[in-house]
Design an enzyme around this catalytic site. Structure first.
Site, PDB file in Angstrom:
ATOM      1  N   CYS A  12       0.840  -1.207   0.000  1.00  0.00           N
ATOM      2  CA  CYS A  12       0.000   0.000   0.000  1.00  0.00           C
ATOM      3  C   CYS A  12       0.874   1.255   0.000  1.00  0.00           C
ATOM      4  O   CYS A  12       1.544   1.554   0.991  1.00  0.00           O
ATOM      5  CB  CYS A  12      -0.906  -0.056   1.237  1.00  0.00           C
ATOM      6  SG  CYS A  12      -1.737   1.483   1.640  1.00  0.00           S
ATOM      7  N   CYS A  37       0.143   3.770   2.732  1.00  0.00           N
ATOM      8  CA  CYS A  37       0.619   3.219   4.011  1.00  0.00           C
ATOM      9  C   CYS A  37       2.109   3.494   4.180  1.00  0.00           C
ATOM     10  O   CYS A  37       2.567   3.835   5.274  1.00  0.00           O
ATOM     11  CB  CYS A  37       0.375   1.712   4.088  1.00  0.00           C
ATOM     12  SG  CYS A  37      -1.360   1.229   3.972  1.00  0.00           S
TER      13      CYS A  37
END
Length: 103
Positions: free
Chosen positions: A28, A31
């Protein structure tokens, strides 16, 4: 910073301390952007709040139990209960505000 699995998460949650938990995954991009912010907050709040991460790929059951549908999702807990949730990349001040209000 603590990297939680189900067992360590449940144990820490039961202690009732203020917790900030980042639900994330390695693939991600957002993230990855948020990671350094979480690490810095873990340093700044050491001894005041528990700051940790849950890898949603490795701990799918834990992520599902909190109905994580998008990552990054940061959930705040106090006294063993969810008190706030922020989804997506946020500025550090958004996290600091929640932490400070609940210390």
């Amino acid at each position: 910073m603590i990297h939680f699995n189900k067992e360590t998460f449940d144990k820490t949650l039961a202690e009732g301390k203020l917790m900030m938990v980042d639900f994330w995954a390695e693939w991600c991009g957002p993230c990855q952007m948020l990671g350094p912010v979480i690490e810095k907050l873990a340093e700044n709040y050491e001894g005041k709040a528990v700051v940790g991460k849950v890898n949603t790929d490795e701990e799918q059951e834990l992520a599902m139990s909190f109905q994580i549908s998008g990552i990054p999702t940061v959930i705040f807990f106090k006294d063993g209960k969810e008190i706030d949730r922020l989804v997506g990349v946020m500025p550090p001040d958004a996290f600091i505000q929640v932490l400070e209000q609940n210390l």
